[in-house]
Design a protein around this motif. Structure first.
Motif, mmCIF file in Angstrom:
data_model
loop_
_atom_site.group_PDB
_atom_site.id
_atom_site.type_symbol
_atom_site.label_atom_id
_atom_site.label_comp_id
_atom_site.label_asym_id
_atom_site.label_seq_id
_atom_site.Cartn_x
_atom_site.Cartn_y
_atom_site.Cartn_z
ATOM 1 N N UNK A 464 -5.554 -2.258 4.935
ATOM 2 C CA UNK A 464 -6.732 -1.233 4.469
ATOM 3 C C UNK A 464 -5.778 0.109 4.112
ATOM 4 N N UNK A 465 -4.631 0.502 4.821
ATOM 5 C CA UNK A 465 -4.220 1.617 4.755
ATOM 6 C C UNK A 465 -3.253 1.518 3.355
ATOM 7 N N UNK A 466 -2.848 0.264 2.999
ATOM 8 C CA UNK A 466 -2.335 0.302 1.873
ATOM 9 C C UNK A 466 -3.053 0.642 0.677
ATOM 10 N N UNK A 467 -4.197 0.351 0.666
ATOM 11 C CA UNK A 467 -5.146 0.589 -0.352
ATOM 12 C C UNK A 467 -5.276 2.293 -0.435
ATOM 13 N N UNK A 468 -5.348 2.677 0.791
ATOM 14 C CA UNK A 468 -5.577 4.483 0.762
ATOM 15 C C UNK A 468 -4.540 5.146 0.472
ATOM 16 N N UNK A 469 -3.288 4.594 0.617
ATOM 17 C CA UNK A 469 -2.039 5.224 0.532
ATOM 18 C C UNK A 469 -1.073 4.635 -0.369
ATOM 19 N N UNK A 470 -1.191 4.653 -1.612
ATOM 20 C CA UNK A 470 -0.422 3.877 -2.560
ATOM 21 C C UNK A 470 0.922 4.644 -2.508
ATOM 22 N N UNK A 471 1.793 3.699 -2.809
ATOM 23 C CA UNK A 471 3.266 4.191 -2.815
ATOM 24 C C UNK A 471 4.074 4.146 -4.146
ATOM 25 N N UNK A 472 3.113 3.617 -5.306
ATOM 26 C CA UNK A 472 3.642 3.611 -6.517
ATOM 27 C C UNK A 472 2.592 4.366 -7.447
ATOM 28 N N UNK A 473 3.140 5.174 -8.414
ATOM 29 C CA UNK A 473 2.029 6.278 -9.092
ATOM 30 C C UNK A 473 2.342 5.692 -10.576
ATOM 31 N N UNK A 474 1.357 5.769 -11.593
ATOM 32 C CA UNK A 474 1.512 5.782 -12.751
ATOM 33 C C UNK A 474 1.304 7.246 -13.416
ATOM 34 N N UNK A 475 2.378 7.670 -13.921
ATOM 35 C CA UNK A 475 2.428 9.179 -14.451
ATOM 36 C C UNK A 475 2.789 9.467 -15.942
#
Length: 492
Positions: A464-475
């Motif tokens: 669940x924490x994986x879903x709340x705290x993404x470590x990869x961003x699309x910018x």
């Protein structure tokens, strides 16, 4: 016809007594030397970098081991001259001052940092190449210069992260010891060899203890490996005079100086040394350097033969655990003193000089032991390569990051396996990876992967924490530098 024998491959190993320094070690050393240089600059000292090679003639009788002339250094013959790698940074300074004295200010205040080489038996913690960091004043006869060196050394230790209370700078005077040797019947040119052995024996008090020093004052001592070191051959009465000198320290500097005055009674040179110690103590006290930082201690001798007056040594007093798990004090990290006769060898005229040398590797080890060094070094941001034909675009990305002051590199290995690129980033301790392939370029975006957060999530977080705290961003591509900067600031 016999086949030619294949030449054996060279062994890939560091020569005995030497060591290699890798990224974090070099970075830590540079950072520490920068802090030291800042203190030295504040005191008005200028930088000097001398040649790594000196003539053996310039080193002269000040070679490291007077019992083995021309040994103890790495030397070779060239055009009928003998050259040697420098043994320390002080002998080169004497040569430089003698050579350029008409162009240099008097007094000349300089600091120098760099490697030195000693052809000695290596052992645990003893290397044949190591770094030193020196500061010296040449041309100042007053012991105010010695007091200043001691104060600067105290400030330096605190500047690099050695807290007050974890060190003490111990000060003595070679003239006092000369007075003691005179009282013990060891004055005169015919006793020069015995005096040299006595000085080196006293300088080993911390390492060998009183019994070991007493043995070296007598017939000699055999170490744990079975090697025998010849002693000074003193009689019991003479040895007791020397041992009494080393045990002269009292609870206060004034009491110690008074005891030393008693020991050198009848010796003019000894009385002169006692008076200089009194002056140094007074000058340091006026600047606020009390006995909690700098103290008078007769056990400090310094082993090299060129010291002529005050000598000093910085000892770290906190405990560490040795290789056998035993607690022990960390010990000395710096030392020096006055050497008024060294430049005279070149000029024929006495030139007063005093200075200190810091053992860089020792001080780095002390900072690591105190937890002031050794944090995981942060690697560069890695721009991964998804399309070899777009290398110019990747190089543009990395240039933008570098121009913004961010350490970065493009992956230059085989890009075929993307997983290997992320493994490479992990091995480099990279905080961030930039990911962009054809789809990203067409859409004007990049993927930014927070490798530090990703590692923590993988190690500690639930699904669940994986879903709340993404470590990869699309910018958006235009926001790449700003988003990387924000991630790095958050990590720090």
């Amino acid at each position: 016809m016999a086949k030619d024998k294949k030449q054996p491959r060279p062994k890939a190993q560091t020569p005995k007594g030497f060591q290699d320094y890798f990224g974090a070690e070099v970075t830590e050393r540079s950072a520490m030397l920068s802090k030291i240089a800042a203190v030295y600059n504040r005191y008005g000292f200028d930088a000097l970098e001398t040649s790594a090679v000196e003539t053996v003639e310039a080193l002269g009788k000040f070679l490291p081991d007077v019992d083995r002339p021309n040994e103890g250094v790495f030397a070779w013959e060239e055009d009928k001259d003998w050259l040697a790698l420098r043994y320390d940074l002080t002998a080169p300074l004497a040569r430089v001052y003698a050579q350029f004295r008409n162009d240099l200010p008097t007094p000349y205040r300089r600091y120098a940092m760099g490697p030195v080489w000693r052809n000695e038996k290596p052992g645990p913690g003893r290397f044949r190449q190591f770094y030193q960091c020196d500061a010296d004043t040449v041309g100042a006869p007053t012991v105010a210069a010695d007091a200043e060196i001691c104060a600067m050394l105290s400030d330096t230790l605190e500047a690099v992260g050695i807290s007050r209370g974890d060190y003490v700078i111990r000060v003595n005077n070679r003239k006092v010891l000369n007075g003691v040797l005179e009282v013990a019947g060891l004055s005169g040119d015919d006793k020069e060899s015995e005096r040299g052995i006595v000085l080196r024996a006293i300088d080993k008090l911390d390492r060998l203890g009183p019994d070991g020093v007493r043995a070296l004052l007598g017939e000699g001592r055999k170490d744990e490996s079975g090697d025998f070191t010849k002693g000074a051959g003193l009689g019991d009465a003479q040895a007791e005079v020397v041992m009494g000198f080393m045990e002269a320290k009292r609870d206060t500097g004034a009491a110690t100086v008074a005891r030393l005055s008693e020991l050198v009674a009848g010796s003019a040179i000894g009385a002169e040394g006692v008076a200089e110690l009194e002056t140094i103590a007074s000058l340091l006290d006026a600047q606020g350097y009390g006995s909690d930082r700098i103290e008078i201690d007769p056990s400090v001798v310094r082993g090299l033969g060129y010291y002529t007056g005050p000598v000093y040594e910085a000892e770290l007093t906190f405990e560490v655990t040795d290789e056998k798990g035993r607690p022990r004090n960390f010990g000395s990290v710096a030392g020096g003193g006055r050497y008024d006769d060294l430049v005279k060898r070149f000029t024929g005229q006495a030139v007063p000089a005093t200075g200190v040398s810091i053992g860089v590797d020792r001080l780095l080890a002390a900072l690591r032991a105190k937890g002031r060094m050794g944090d995981a070094a942060v690697g560069p941001v890695v721009v991964t390569v998804m399309d070899r034909d777009r290398m110019a675009d990747y190089q543009t990305m990395v240039a933008e990051l570098r121009n913004a002051g961010i350490r970065a590199e493009v992956y230059l290995g085989n890009p075929k396996n993307f997983g290997n690129q992320l493994k490479y980033a992990d091995k480099r301790a990279s905080p961030v990876a930039i990911i962009a392939g054809g789809d990203e370029f067409d859409a004007g975006i990049v993927q930014i992967k927070d490798l530090i957060l990703g590692a923590e999530i993988a190690k500690n977080a639930t699904l669940e924490e994986w879903k709340d705290r993404p470590s990869q961003y699309e910018v958006p591509r235009a926001d790449m530098v700003a988003r990387v900067r924000a991630i790095l600031d958050g990590q720090s």
